[in-house]
Motif scaffolding. Structure first.
Motif, PDB file in Angstrom:
ATOM      1  N   LEU A 148      -3.372  -4.576  -5.149  1.00 28.87           N
ATOM      2  CA  LEU A 148      -3.862  -4.205  -3.826  1.00 28.87           C
ATOM      3  C   LEU A 148      -5.180  -4.894  -3.670  1.00 28.87           C
ATOM      4  O   LEU A 148      -5.267  -5.420  -2.392  1.00 28.87           O
ATOM      5  N   GLN A 172       0.941  -1.072   0.135  1.00 30.21           N
ATOM      6  CA  GLN A 172      -0.030  -0.078  -0.002  1.00 30.21           C
ATOM      7  C   GLN A 172       0.979   1.074  -0.001  1.00 30.21           C
ATOM      8  O   GLN A 172       0.388   2.178  -0.528  1.00 30.21           O
ATOM      9  N   SER A 215      -5.306  -7.607  -1.028  1.00 28.81           N
ATOM     10  CA  SER A 215      -6.216  -7.645   0.287  1.00 28.81           C
ATOM     11  C   SER A 215      -7.386  -8.500   0.275  1.00 28.81           C
ATOM     12  O   SER A 215      -7.752  -9.040   1.600  1.00 28.81           O
ATOM     13  N   VAL A 229      -7.197  -0.951   2.974  1.00 33.70           N
ATOM     14  CA  VAL A 229      -6.505  -0.998   1.749  1.00 33.70           C
ATOM     15  C   VAL A 229      -7.674  -1.525   0.835  1.00 33.70           C
ATOM     16  O   VAL A 229      -7.574  -1.023  -0.286  1.00 33.70           O
TER      17      VAL A 229
END
Length: 364
Positions: free
Chosen positions: A37, A27, A41, A230
């Motif tokens: 990302l 991040q 995540s 995130v």
């Protein structure tokens, strides 16, 4: 902590915990890599949900399924609350409302339906406390009324003053929070004898000691919150890459990811023939979102939002929540379940998901 390390070593799913620090580092290093990302995540939430499931089962073994279900719903809903707060600060009220309505529908249809299906594939018929299920469904119906009234007034009187809608939403929020608090008093104190398990074992062996379970609950909740931050920052851009509409992202993707921890516990409980825990998590979580999380977001919008948020949802969301509530009320009326009942709930959810993916409603 030996129990925790032993669980991690013997469960390959928990090896994905290595992705948690990777997500946090990525991040900062690659803030514009939204698709990467998003995927990282998403994978990192899976082992965290598994850990939260084991920890909640350990606590529920000591406290009983009613309190265990409430505890899991509360901790699991922190993820939805954190995701909504991140969007609230940015003034993305459409995403906030879509995620709230989507979480209610996902818990009521997807989580409950998958629990019935997974438990029914292992056990021919399962019993659970229908009194608790009916109470949670009644609370959901009350919250649906609170959603219908502002939306109906907006449709009938397009000239309704914005300040009236905000005042009405503020008053409704206070009523919902008060109702939720009184519901806790009713289920946990004054009439708690009505809400025990339908076939609860008198003494259950906890997978982990209570102190380990509580420490794991606290730590995993914090990590889920960080990873969820995130996720919510990257999901909108990643959705464009994968061809997902904003309505589908808020109502389906965010809701399912935000409820991953609760779902892991509900599914595990169903497979162990502890359907009271599964039903308590699914319907309890939906009721908590509707009666507590949504009103709290309205109140917090006066503090951290660029403008006050109201409880006016677009008609499609209100209809879906109403149908989900009525469906849950019908299927839980008997206090017995089989795998095909779960299939019926999942099919209703699939209809909603397909509709939002192909033809998203006009979002207000």
């Amino acid at each position: 902590m030996g129990h925790l390390w032993k669980e991690i070593r013997h469960n390959p799913v928990l090896w994905l915990l290595a992705l948690v620090p990777v997500v946090l580092v990525a991040q900062r290093a690659l803030p514009e890599a939204h698709t990467l990302l998003f995927l990282l995540s998403l994978l990192a939430i899976i082992p965290l949900a598994t850990l939260l499931s084991h920890a909640t089962e350990s606590v529920a073994a000591k406290t009983g399924d009613a309190v265990g279900g409430l505890l899991n719903a509360t901790l699991g809903n922190l993820t939805e609350l954190i995701i909504a707060l991140a969007a609230l600060r940015l003034g993305q009220y459409t995403l906030v409302k879509a995620s709230v309505a989507g979480a209610i529908v996902a818990n009521t249809l997807f989580m409950l339906g998958a629990s019935f299906l997974l438990g029914g594939l292992k056990y021919h018929v399962q019993d659970y406390n229908h009194v608790n299920a009916r109470l949670q469904a009644s609370l959901l119906f009350l919250a649906t009324i609170a959603m219908i009234v502002p939306s109906a007034l907006a449709e009938v009187d397009v000239a309704a003053a914005p300040d009236f809608m905000q005042k009405l939403s503020l008053g409704l929020s206070v009523v919902l929070i008060l109702t939720y608090g009184l519901g806790l008093v009713f289920t946990l104190r004054s009439h708690r004898e009505l809400f025990g398990g339908a076939d609860q074992v008198a003494s259950q062996e906890a997978p982990w000691p209570l102190n380990v379970a509580l420490a794991a609950l606290a730590a995993v909740t914090v990590l889920v919150a960080l990873v969820s931050e995130v996720f919510v920052e990257s999901v909108q851009q990643a959705a464009v890459t994968f061809g997902m509409t904003p309505a589908f992202v808020g109502f389906i993707v965010v809701a399912l990811v935000g409820g991953a921890a609760e779902m892991a516990s509900a599914f595990s409980g169903a497979r162990k023939n502890r359907l009271d825990l599964s039903v308590g998590i699914a319907l309890g979580s939906a009721a908590q979102i509707a009666l507590f999380v949504a009103p709290i977001l309205v109140l917090l919008s006066y503090v951290i939002g660029p403008a006050p948020m109201d409880l006016q949802f677009w008609p499609g969301a209100v209809i879906m929540v109403l149908i989900a509530t009525m469906t849950a009320t019908i299927v839980t009326n008997s206090g017995r379940s089989a795998w095909f009942v779960g299939v019926l709930l999942l099919m209703v959810y699939l209809i909603f998901a397909m509709t939002l993916y192909l033809l998203p409603p006009k979002i207000l």
